[in-house]
Write an enzyme that holds these catalytic residues in place. Structure first.
Site, PDB file in Angstrom:
ATOM      1  N   SER A  42       0.863  -1.172   0.000  1.00  0.00           N
ATOM      2  CA  SER A  42       0.000   0.000   0.000  1.00  0.00           C
ATOM      3  C   SER A  42       0.907   1.232   0.000  1.00  0.00           C
ATOM      4  CB  SER A  42      -0.927  -0.070   1.206  1.00  0.00           C
ATOM      5  OG  SER A  42      -1.877   0.945   1.142  1.00  0.00           O
ATOM      6  N   HIS A  79      -2.793  -1.002  -3.309  1.00  0.00           N
ATOM      7  CA  HIS A  79      -3.880  -0.035  -3.129  1.00  0.00           C
ATOM      8  C   HIS A  79      -3.517   1.234  -3.888  1.00  0.00           C
ATOM      9  CE1 HIS A  79      -4.513  -1.976   1.077  1.00  0.00           C
ATOM     10  NE2 HIS A  79      -4.942  -2.749   0.110  1.00  0.00           N
ATOM     11  N   ASP A 120      -4.248  -4.735   5.768  1.00  0.00           N
ATOM     12  CA  ASP A 120      -4.527  -5.647   4.661  1.00  0.00           C
ATOM     13  C   ASP A 120      -3.264  -6.476   4.366  1.00  0.00           C
ATOM     14  OD1 ASP A 120      -6.100  -6.757   2.673  1.00  0.00           O
ATOM     15  OD2 ASP A 120      -5.717  -5.172   1.207  1.00  0.00           O
TER      16      ASP A 120
END
Ligand SMILES: C[S@@+](CC[C@H](N)C(=O)[O-])C[C@H]1O[C@@H](n2cnc3c(N)ncnc32)[C@H](O)[C@@H]1O
Lengths: 196, 270
Positions: free
Chosen positions: A18, A45, A138
């Site tokens: 991310s 992401h 995540d």
């Protein structure tokens, strides 16, 4: 290196990240030499608006060819695949990729957990999962799934990560096989490449 | 996680008992969805779940509602809508009558977006919008035209990015956390249940939208459904899919010409 679990027959390397992961990817991917004996799948992401920039940037910098991910594209070794924004990326038994617009998971679509779990189910011990920099949780559940299915897990060394939360969280809750800096990840990829 | 074999048993039973055929759905997504409803509804044991589905038609309906992915937005992918607005609608506008089919319309946000664009182009009065889905619960929401207010800001942004120049808030009335869209938009909409797996063509259309539905189907079913659209499309009509979907593997490319950079194809011959 933590332990030395050997990677013998890797078909897919899946990389999640991310915030701060683009930098890490750009320290790794451009230096991966062709040909590679596995497929590289990237799930990061990003904002809906950077739709094509990540693909273009990685395609520009890396020697390995980036394949456009459309629904049901065949997953072949020797290529890079990047999860499109706003879809979850899933793996099918017939070695194709499929897409899914269901609810966000961990506030994210694509979610790293979703893709890691799905890849673990299909590729089992032929899978390597790498988790890079990021500032949410995540990826941890997904790494666990990869481990349970017999795959190898690698986490970016939080000290070398721009955002340490994501790798730290994974280290805390799973026992990754390797904790590596970006240089070491590159070496690791060279090691498992059968084509060299 | 449920096992592959359990999923296959469920698929068989749902087909045998109720006639809904999920056999050609992409397994990766379907398995996640079934797994989700299994845990959501508190089942521990797969046989219990299976017998509930078999014996309780209401529950089977709930399960089907839950395994279909209904996530949608107004003006999703604004550049797609911009192309519709700027290039496709003017071409359709020359016809005396415009027939549009939204296949897999979910809760209807896409249909209301289309109605807004048709209205702004001065074409809504001579259009008819058929909107279908396998899931009757989402069709009820679609009919009502009532959407959560918390989404409206994003929709207004999408609307603007898709070339909309009116005041978006003129199209709805806000009340208790919901936005109810004007009835003048829904007058030309017809909602009905239609299963792309088993139902046939029911009209001839000038534009068919089926966005983010084919991703849930395997290649064979995709092929069948694209052919169903082909049977339902007038020559020079348009087929629009989601941004990551293609007809490339499904139908002869000599019959269809891709339009601009979007996932829009024009049928160029019968
Ligand atoms: C992700 S939504 C797409 C909504 C909208 N078209 C969009 O792109 O935002 C997918 C829809 O396809 C519907 N669907 C799934 N299987 C179907 C089938 N066999 N026949 C008709 N609709 C189906 C689902 O119920 C769901 O509402």
């Amino acid at each position: 290196m933590e332990k030395n679990k050997r990677v013998t027959n890797c078909k897919v390397v899946i990389i999640g990240g991310s915030a701060g992961s683009l930098q890490a990817l750009l320290q790794i991917l451009p230096f991966v030499e062709k040909p590679v004996s596995f497929a590289i799948v990237i799930v990061v992401h990003r904002k809906h608006s950077d739709e094509q920039t990540l693909e273009s940037l990685i395609a520009l910098k890396s020697k390995v060819i980036v394949k456009d991910v459309e629904d049901k594209v065949k997953l072949e070794s020797g290529y890079i695949y990047i999860a499109p924004s706003n879809y979850h990326l899933l793996f099918e038994r017939n070695e194709t990729l499929s897409l899914d617009t269901s609810e966000k998971i961990n506030y994210s679509r694509p979610s790293i957990d979703v893709s890691f779990e799905s890849a673990a189910e299909i590729y089992g011990d032929q899978l390597v999962g790498i988790l890079l920099s990021g500032s949410n949780s995540d990826g941890t559940v997904g790494l666990k799934a990869i481990q349970t299915a017999g795959g190898i897990t690698v986490v970016q060394n939080p000290l070398s990560a721009e955002m340490s939360f994501m790798p730290n969280n994974a280290i805390l809750h799973t026992h990754p096989d390797y904790i590596l800096s970006t240089d070491e990840i590159l070496e690791f990829l060279k090691d498992i490449n059968k084509e060299e | 996680m449920i096992e592959d074999i359990e999923l296959e048993t469920l698929i068989n039973d749902v087909y045998e008992y109720y006639g809904f055929d999920f056999g050609s759905y992409s397994r990766a997504s379907l398995k996640r969805r079934v797994n989700r409803v299994f845990y959501l509804d508190g089942f521990k044991d797969f046989p219990d779940f299976l017998s509930k589905v078999r014996t309780d038609p209401e529950y089977c309906k709930r399960m089907i509602d839950e395994i279909t992915v209904n996530v949608t937005e107004m003006f999703r992918d604004p550049s797609f809508y911009l192309t519709l607005r700027k290039e496709i609608l003017p071409l359709l506008g020359t016809k005396p009558f415009i027939r549009i089919w939204h296949a897999g319309c979910s809760t209807g946000e896409e249909v209301y977006s289309m109605a807004i664009m048709l209205k702004e182009a001065g074409l809504l009065h001579k259009s008819i919008l058929y909107a279908t889905d396998i899931n009757t619960t989402v069709l009820e929401t679609a009919k009502s035209g009532i959407f959560p207010l918390r989404m409206i800001k994003d929709y207004a942004d999408n609307y603007r990015d898709s070339g909309g120049q009116q005041d978006f808030s003129d199209y709805y009335i806000a009340n208790y956390g919901f936005a109810k869209f004007n009835e003048s938009l829904s007058e030309k909409m017809v909602f009905s249940q239609h299963n792309l797996v088993s139902d046939t063509s029911f009209n001839e259309f000038d534009l068919i939208l089926c966005r983010n539905v084919l991703i849930y189907f395997d290649n064979n079913l995709q092929k069948r459904v694209v052919n169903l659209f082909d049977d339902s499309l007038a020559v020079l009509g348009f087929l629009a899919l989601g941004t990551k979907e293609t007809i490339k593997y499904s139908i002869s490319q000599t019959k269809y010409k891709q339009f601009a950079k979007e996932k829009i194809w024009r049928k160029i011959k019968e």
